[in-house]
Design a protein around this motif. Structure first.
Motif: not given
Length: 110
Positions: A30-40
């Motif tokens: 549920e917390y998810g990931l930031s766009a930067g974390q996801l891209a990395k």
């Protein structure tokens, strides 16, 4: 879930990068990931990730929330569960499926 909505959701997932993004977000919780974390994590260029996140958000598979200057993305479990329910609502010839690990529509039910 309406048929047209199911088609929109399935179409959004019918692309390798979007499916990978969605599965990663499901695993994250549920917390998810930031766009930067996801891209990395997925080694996806920011512009490409942005395009795919827009498509997933449009299909209501992903929820975006802003915290400070970061945008976090998480899987929309409500939409995911509605799609699963839509896909399985008539399984097993109308007989309720077992909650065990067995295959729902095994040879005994056919």
């Amino acid at each position: 879930m309406e048929t047209n909505t199911a088609i929109k959701v399935l179409a959004a997932l019918a692309q390798e990068t979007r499916l990978t993004i969605f599965r990663t977000l499901v695993q994250t919780g549920e917390y998810g990931l930031s766009a930067g974390q996801l891209a990395k994590e997925l080694n996806i260029p920011n512009a490409t990730l942005s395009f795919h996140l827009k498509e997933l958000t449009h299909a209501e598979l992903v929820i975006a929330r802003q915290e400070s200057r970061f945008i976090y993305y998480s899987a929309n479990f409500t939409t995911m569960n509605a799609l699963l329910g839509y896909l399985t609502e008539n399984c097993c010839a109308g007989t309720p499926c077992s909650s065990t690990v067995e295959i729902c529509c095994n040879e005994k039910n056919s």
